[in-house]
Design an enzyme around this catalytic site. Structure first.
Site, mmCIF file in Angstrom:
data_model
loop_
_atom_site.group_PDB
_atom_site.id
_atom_site.type_symbol
_atom_site.label_atom_id
_atom_site.label_comp_id
_atom_site.label_asym_id
_atom_site.label_seq_id
_atom_site.Cartn_x
_atom_site.Cartn_y
_atom_site.Cartn_z
ATOM 1 N N ARG A 109 61.673 20.949 23.495
ATOM 2 C CA ARG A 109 60.778 21.598 22.578
ATOM 3 C C ARG A 109 61.765 22.254 21.535
ATOM 4 N NH1 ARG A 109 57.738 26.713 22.024
ATOM 5 N NH2 ARG A 109 56.566 26.548 20.079
ATOM 6 N N HIS A 146 58.330 27.300 13.166
ATOM 7 C CA HIS A 146 58.428 28.519 14.100
ATOM 8 C C HIS A 146 59.133 29.707 13.261
ATOM 9 C CE1 HIS A 146 59.315 29.288 18.704
ATOM 10 N NE2 HIS A 146 59.784 30.352 17.972
ATOM 11 N N GLU A 178 52.592 30.306 17.085
ATOM 12 C CA GLU A 178 52.296 31.683 17.295
ATOM 13 C C GLU A 178 51.797 32.299 16.036
ATOM 14 O OE1 GLU A 178 55.124 33.776 19.619
ATOM 15 O OE2 GLU A 178 54.838 32.719 21.153
ATOM 16 N N ASN A 187 52.068 29.821 24.824
ATOM 17 C CA ASN A 187 53.084 30.669 25.190
ATOM 18 C C ASN A 187 52.663 31.954 25.983
ATOM 19 O OD1 ASN A 187 54.303 29.027 23.645
ATOM 20 N ND2 ASN A 187 54.825 30.350 22.147
ATOM 21 N N TYR A 209 53.911 35.382 28.559
ATOM 22 C CA TYR A 209 55.275 36.133 28.782
ATOM 23 C C TYR A 209 54.633 37.239 29.717
ATOM 24 C CZ TYR A 209 58.190 33.693 25.829
ATOM 25 O OH TYR A 209 58.996 32.675 25.141
ATOM 26 N N GLU A 264 55.964 27.948 26.396
ATOM 27 C CA GLU A 264 57.070 28.985 26.343
ATOM 28 C C GLU A 264 56.641 29.852 27.707
ATOM 29 O OE1 GLU A 264 58.056 31.480 23.216
ATOM 30 O OE2 GLU A 264 58.167 29.456 21.705
HETATM 31 C C1 FCB Z 1 57.795 34.146 21.464
HETATM 32 C C2 FCB Z 1 58.613 33.373 20.381
HETATM 33 C C3 FCB Z 1 60.072 33.136 20.715
HETATM 34 C C4 FCB Z 1 60.656 33.654 21.570
HETATM 35 C C5 FCB Z 1 59.948 34.259 22.628
HETATM 36 C C6 FCB Z 1 60.582 35.544 23.491
HETATM 37 O O1 FCB Z 1 56.952 34.868 20.966
HETATM 38 O O2 FCB Z 1 57.781 32.037 20.075
HETATM 39 O O3 FCB Z 1 60.844 32.575 19.593
HETATM 40 O O4 FCB Z 1 61.143 35.068 20.872
HETATM 41 O O5 FCB Z 1 58.725 35.127 22.290
#
Ligand code: FCB
Length: 457
Positions: free
Chosen positions: A84, A128, A173, A299, A301, A353
Site C-alpha cells: 500500500r 495521503h 484518514e 487504520n 494504532y 495500517e
Molecule cells: C497514521 C498515518 C501514517 C503514519 C501513522 C503512524 O495516522 O496515516 O502516515 O504516520 O499514523
C-alpha cells in the site's frame, strides 16, 4: 517472539486474505521538486519554525524516488501479497489544476509495473495528505472548488493505472486532515478554525463519493474505498462529564465519518454540538458521500481514552506505551471491528495500517525490536478473533515498511520494520521484518497445502 509461540496464527486466515506493508509518498519519496513535481502543503509546513519536532522536512526522507527498485526488491523479499503506497498529487499535477506532469505519471507507472513484475499487488492511495501547495492559496480543502479537482486527479490516475491495480483508496484518514490540519493545527496546513475543519471533512467525504461515481462511470475495475483512522473510545472515569465526552469524541472520530458513508447522514448529536460550526452541505452531497464502497480501510494504532479534565493523560492508565506515548491495546482492535460490524452494513474491511514506533538500536547490522514484533503479532491475533466472530476482513498491512518522516515528529519516531540510516540511506531489516517474513512463509506454505488438498479431493 518467534513463530513457535503462535504456531497456528496464520492458519486462522483464509487463503485469499491479503498481507501487506504500507508507506506514503511524502513520508518516503523525497525529491520534492524533481522532474517537474510541485510542492505540497507539507513542504511548506515543514518550514514553519517549531512545526516539526526535529526541524526536519521531506526533502530527502527515504530517497525512495531514486531508490524505488531496491525498495520493491525489499518488499518482494518479505513475501507480502500487497504494497500500500500513495501517489503525490503534486507530482502528477504540480499545481493541483492545469498541466499534468508526464514524468510524475511515468514514475508511478514504473512503480506499479515494478510491483507486478515482482508478484506484489499495488494498493493505491490517492490522498495521503500532500495536497498541492498552490491549491492552499485558494483555501485548499476548505474550498469546494478543490472537490472537482480531486475528482479530475482520481480519474487521471485511474485512467493510467486502473487496469493494473486491484485497489484504489481515495483519502487516508480524513479526520487527521480535518482536525489536526485545520482545528488543532499541529499538522499541515496548520490552521486553527473549527468551522473550517468541519467544512474540510465534508469536502473530503464529498470528493471521495464523487470520485467513486466518476471512476465507476469510466469503467475502472479496481476495488474502490476510503481509509479511516478509528479507535474505540473509553472514558477515564465513570463521571457524567467523562461519559459525555466519550460519546462526543466517538461522534467526532468514528460516527462523523461512518454515518455519512454508510447511513447518508451526519450524527445529530455532533451537529448539535457544532452549532454554527457545522459544515455547509448542498443538495445531493449526502447521497454522493454514501456511494457504496467496495472496501473500508481502517487504520488502528491504539484506543482513545478521553477525560473532561484536560490535564488527564492516557499514560496514567498503566498500559505499556509505544515511543509515541500511545497505549498498546490490541484488544481494542477486536472491539472496534466488532462494533463497526454491528452498527453498520459494511463491505469487506482491510486493516490498512497497524504498527508501532519503538526506540530501536542498530547493533552490528541488526535491530532487536522484540516489542514491535509482539505488537504486530498481537494485533494479527486481534483480527483473527474478530474474524472468528463474523467480521468480514480482507487484509492486513503493517505500518510501515521503512522508518520514515513521521509528520510533526520528524525522523525521531521509527515505525519501520526495516531500519533506515538516514545519512547513508542504508536499509536494514529489523527482527520484526524477519519475523513477518517467516510468518509469511508459513502463510504461503499453508495456502499451498490447502490448494493441494483441494486438487487432491
Ligand atoms: C497514521 C498515518 C501514517 C503514519 C501513522 C503512524 O495516522 O496515516 O502516515 O504516520 O499514523
Amino acid at each position: 517472539m518467534n513463530m513457535t509461540e503462535l504456531p497456528t496464527l496464520h492458519e486462522r486466515f483464509p487463503p485469499h486474505f491479503v498481507w501487506g506493508v504500507a508507506t506514503s509518498s511524502f513520508q518516503i519519496e523525497g525529491a520534492p521538486e524533481q522532474d517537474g513535481k510541485g510542492l505540497s502543503i507539507w513542504d511548506q509546513f515543514c518550514r514553519v519554525p517549531g512545526a516539526i519536532a526535529d526541524a526536519s522536512n521531506g526533502d530527502v526522507a527515504c530517497a525512495h524516488y531514486s531508490r524505488w527498485q531496491e525498495d520493491l526488491d525489499l518488499i518482494a523479499s518479505l513475501g507480502v501479497d500487497a504494497y500500500r503506497f500513495s501517489i503525490a498529487w503534486p507530482r502528477v499535477r504540480p499545481g493541483g489544476s492545469g498541466a499534468w506532469n508526464e514524468k510524475g505519471l511515468d514514475f508511478y507507472e514504473r512503480l506499479v509495473d515494478g510491483m507486478l513484475a515482482r508478484g506484489v499487488k499495488p494498493y493505491v492511495t490517492l490522498n495521503h495528505w500532500d495536497l498541492p501547495l498552490e491549491l492552499q492559496a485558494t483555501g485548499g480543502w476548505a474550498n469546494r472548488d478543490t472537490v472537482p479537482l480531486f475528482v479530475e486527479y482520481a480519474r487521471k490516475v485511474a485512467t493510467r493505472l486502473g487496469d493494473r491495480v486491484p485497489s484504489i483508496t481515495t483519502h487516508n484518514e480524513p479526520w487527521v486532515m480535518s482536525v489536526l490540519g485545520h482545528e488543532s493545527g499541529v499538522f499541515a496546513p496548520g490552521l486553527k478554525n473549527r468551522a473550517m475543519a468541519m467544512q474540510v471533512a465534508h469536502h473530503l467525504l464529498l470528493s471521495h463519493g464523487l470520485s467513486l461515481q466518476a471512476l465507476r462511470a469510466d469503467g475502472c475495475q479496481a476495488d474502490l474505498g476510503i481509509v479511516l483512522n478509528l479507535s474505540p473510545m473509553s472514558a477515564a472515569t465513570d463521571s457524567a462529564a467523562d461519559q459525555a465526552k466519550k460519546v462526543l469524541e466517538d461522534g467526532r472520530l468514528v460516527r462523523w465519518y461512518m454515518d455519512p458513508l454508510f447511513k447518508s447522514a451526519y450524527p445529530e448529536d455532533v451537529l448539535a454540538y457544532l452549532g454554527q460550526d457545522a459544515p455547509q452541505v448542498q443538495a445531493g452531497d449526502m447521497q454522493a458521500i454514501a456511494t457504496p464502497l467496495d472496501f473500508l480501510g481502517i487504520n488502528y494504532y491504539t484506543r482513545s481514552v478521553v477525560s473532561a479534565d484536560d490535564s488527564w493523560k492516557s499514560s496514567q492508565s498503566g498500559l505499556p506505551l509505544t515511543d509515541m506515548g500511545w497505549e498498546i491495546y490490541p484488544e481494542g482492535l477486536t472491539e472496534l471491528l466488532l462494533r463497526v460490524h454491528q452498527d453498520y452494513e459494511l463491505p469487506v474491511i482491510f486493516v490498512t495500517e497497524n504498527g508501532g514506533a519503538f526506540p530501536d538500536v542498530l547493533d552490528n547490522g541488526q535491530v532487536h525490536d522484540a516489542a514491535r514484533t509482539e505488537y504486530i503479532a498481537k494485533h494479527i491475533e486481534a483480527i483473527a478473533q474478530a474474524m472468528d466472530q463474523g467480521v468480514p476482513l480482507g487484509g492486513y498491512m503493517v505500518w510501515s515498511l521503512l522508518d520514515n518522516f513521521e509528520w510533526a515528529s520528524g525522523y525521531e519516531k521509527r515505525f519501520g520494520i526495516v531500519h533506515v540510516d538516514f545519512a547513508s540511506q542504508q536499509r536494514t531489516p529489523k527482527d520484526s521484518a524477519l519475523w513477518y517474513q517467516d510468518y509469511l512463509r508459513c502463510v504461503h506454505a499453508h495456502r499451498a497445502s490447502l490448494a493441494q488438498a483441494t486438487t487432491g479431493a
